[in-house]
Design a protein around this motif. Structure first.
Motif, PDB file in Angstrom:
ATOM      1  N   UNK A   1      77.813  46.223  39.901  1.00  0.00           N
ATOM      2  CA  UNK A   1      77.785  45.078  40.813  1.00  0.00           C
ATOM      3  C   UNK A   1      76.403  44.916  41.443  1.00  0.00           C
ATOM      4  N   UNK A   2      75.798  46.052  41.792  1.00  0.00           N
ATOM      5  CA  UNK A   2      74.457  45.995  42.387  1.00  0.00           C
ATOM      6  C   UNK A   2      73.413  45.537  41.372  1.00  0.00           C
ATOM      7  N   UNK A   3      73.637  45.894  40.108  1.00  0.00           N
ATOM      8  CA  UNK A   3      72.685  45.416  39.093  1.00  0.00           C
ATOM      9  C   UNK A   3      72.751  43.893  39.012  1.00  0.00           C
ATOM     10  N   UNK A   4      73.946  43.314  39.224  1.00  0.00           N
ATOM     11  CA  UNK A   4      74.079  41.855  39.211  1.00  0.00           C
ATOM     12  C   UNK A   4      73.390  41.222  40.426  1.00  0.00           C
ATOM     13  N   UNK A   5      73.537  41.881  41.593  1.00  0.00           N
ATOM     14  CA  UNK A   5      72.889  41.364  42.806  1.00  0.00           C
ATOM     15  C   UNK A   5      71.375  41.359  42.663  1.00  0.00           C
ATOM     16  N   UNK A   6      70.859  42.456  42.131  1.00  0.00           N
ATOM     17  CA  UNK A   6      69.416  42.577  41.932  1.00  0.00           C
ATOM     18  C   UNK A   6      68.943  41.567  40.884  1.00  0.00           C
ATOM     19  N   UNK A   7      69.764  41.416  39.830  1.00  0.00           N
ATOM     20  CA  UNK A   7      69.406  40.462  38.773  1.00  0.00           C
ATOM     21  C   UNK A   7      69.343  39.040  39.340  1.00  0.00           C
TER      22      UNK A   7
END
Ligand code: HEC
Ligand code: HEC
Length: 503
Positions: A401-407
């Motif tokens: 989920x955090x990878x999506x936020x950062x992306x």
């Protein structure tokens, strides 16, 4: 531990060398100069050589000024910069080596006092007292190298410390002694180089010939010490570290090649201009040799710094101050809860915490051009697979989920037009660009993790199948999320590949 961030648009990879390079050059000059001056003064006093003594007095002015003013200022400057760049890494170093640093400062104070007394004592102290002060200056300066060497080498090869956590294990780590000898050699060479430069301004005379030859011997002696101890040093770095580097980044090896080239130039310069035709040693030659000498020293420092990547302390903490031991739990429980200074913009906070140490968006090692024309799912997949990319990056220390936020944070800042429009490419040209952006981050043709062998001589259907199941080919490999235009262009480009490599 968490710290507030400092976010200006400067690449830290530029800021640090800027200050560190000056400091490191200056401090090695000061040490080598100290040794040169006391050894040369002893010889000159014995021979009653007043011209030489005058020459040395002139030299000592530079060494005192340099070590006192420049050394001290840039030394403090380094503390500011590392505290800003990598507070987490700095904290580990301070916790482990606080007594080391305290004693380094004590030696620094002695060094400065001795340097000042030495400089003003040329005509006031007896020769014997003057020499004693000179030796105190050199020994104190070299002792501060001894101590800082323990801390710097620790960062690349922490050795037993990783399991014991013992101060002495970290300090006398596997590369401690070889690096100490190597740096001492650098000090000796630099002293020779500087003394050559000063001597070059003397009119052609037997005195000049003698002095230039003497200085060139210092340069050569240091060069030989460095040359031999570099192999010792390189062998002291654990084999798996070197093997990993060979697979992932070329920087340290480029640095080694440069080290050899500069060594060869210096050797030729010392021998030809210093030993064979010393009488006519010209200031321009002196300046050129000095520049090569600094590049030579820089190549070694560059090797050491780049060999450590992606860590700030090998096997213990990544360059972005994420502890290796914490990665698994962060991937499970998330990074955001562990960030104490949050701004409300989670994507931006993640970016600062995970990528910012090594990248900027549009400046140093810019990310924007690497993602222009792509999509948020692709960026997120790349983030999760960052450790598989070229560049030897640390793993992503967060949840999916955090990878999506950062992306999403990165995606908001990139160019959203079609790749075709951004670059104005068609056909194979466009396909090459698509490859560079969507594949080349992890598979460099003819280079890092090359997959050409699996990509040549397929039918259209096979290429399409391969792209359809891209996400299943490797754990870190993203799905192919480009549109039909990109897909056709990529296939057209892949068809031009041959077993031998790039077209
Ligand atoms: C330890 C330093 C470090 C960290 C932290 C880091 N990178 Fe990198 N990254 C590098 C280096 C070094 C390269 C290689 C640059 C090159 O080959 O020119 C690189 C390359 C890349 C590339 C590929 C560039 C290309 O040539 O195609 C991308 C994309 C990238 N990084 C994204 C990220 C993102 C996103 C993050 C944060 C989630 C991140 N990096 C964190 C050091 C780092
Ligand atoms: C984030 C990194 C990453 C990106 C981007 C990426 N790959 Fe991969 N790829 C991998 C990994 C990891 C593997 C599997 C493990 C390995 O072989 O390294 C893999 C495996 C493959 C394989 C299988 C090779 C074999 O053994 O048969 C092929 C073919 C391939 N990739 C092609 C591509 C193509 C084409 C693209 C662009 C559309 C691409 N990859 C993009 C990381 C990536």
């Amino acid at each position: 531990m968490n710290y507030p961030f400092w976010d200006v648009d400067i690449g830290y990879g530029i800021l640090m060398p800027l200050i560190a390079v000056i400091h490191v050059f200056v401090s090695h000059f000061a040490i080598g100069g100290g040794l040169y001056i006391v050894v040369a003064e002893t010889a000159a006093r014995k021979a009653g050589d007043t011209m030489r003594l005058e020459f040395l007095q002139r030299l000592s002015k530079f060494f005192v000024l340099v070590s006192v003013v420049f050394g001290a200022l840039t030394g403090v400057g380094i503390w500011f910069i590392i505290g800003l760049l990598n507070p987490g890494g700095t904290e580990v170093l301070i916790h482990n080596f606080v007594f080391g640093w305290a004693s380094e400062w004590a030696f620094f104070v002695i060094e400065i006092l001795a340097a000042i007394i030495y400089y003003y004592g040329w005509n006031k102290l007896s020769p014997r007292e003057h020499l004693i002060v000179g030796w105190i200056y050199f020994v104190a300066a070299w002792m501060s190298l001894f101590i800082i060497n323990g801390i710097i080498t620790f960062m690349l090869t922490p050795g037993e410390w990783l399991t014991t956590g013992n101060f002495w294990d970290g300090f006398f780590n596997p590369t401690f002694w070889s690096s100490l000898v190597l740096r001492t050699g650098i000090c000796i060479s630099l002293a020779g180089l500087y003394a050559l430069l000063v001597a070059s301004r003397y009119p052609s005379s037997p005195f000049k010939a003698k002095t230039v030859r003497y200085n060139a011997i210092w340069g050569l002696a240091g060069l030989i010490v460095v040359f031999l101890s570099f192999f010792w040093y390189k062998n002291a770095i654990p084999g798996d570290v070197m093997a990993h580097l060979a697979e992932t980044i070329s920087m340290p090896f480029t640095a080694i090649d440069q080290l050899y080239v500069y060594s060869a130039i210096l050797a030729v310069g010392f021998i030809v201009f210093g030993l064979f035709i010393p009488k006519t040693f010209h200031p321009v030659t002196g300046v050129i040799l000095m520049i090569v000498g600094l590049l030579w020293f820089g190549a070694y420092e560059w090797f050491r710094e780049s060999a450590r990547k992606p860590y700030v302390i090998s096997d213990y903490m990544y360059a972005n101050a994420i502890a290796v031991a914490d990665v698994e739990s962060l991937q499970e429980n998330g990074l955001l809860p562990s960030i104490a200074y949050r701004t409300g913009d989670d994507g931006a906070d993640l970016y600062r915490r995970v990528c910012r140490t090594c990248h900027t968006m549009t400046g140093y090692r810019a990310l924007k051009p690497k993602f222009d024309g792509t999509d948020v799912d692709f960026i997120a997949a790349i983030i999760r697979g960052m450790h598989a990319m070229k560049g030897n990056m640390p793993p992503f220390p967060g949840t999916e989920e955090e990878s999506q936020l950062l992306a999403a944070h990165i995606y908001n800042q990139v160019d959203h037009r079609h790749i075709k429009t951004i670059y104005n490419f068609e056909g194979i040209e466009l396909g090459r660009k698509v490859y560079e952006i969507r594949c080349g981050k992890c598979h460099v043709i003819g280079g890092y993790n090359d997959k050409t062998e699996s990509l040549v001589d397929l039918s259209d259907e096979e290429y399409n199948d391969l792209l359809d199941m891209a996400g299943d080919l490797g754990e870190e490999m993203p799905d192919f999320t480009g549109d039909d235009t990109e897909r056709q262009a990529l296939i057209e480009y892949l068809k031009t590949l041959t077993e031998g490599g790039a077209q």
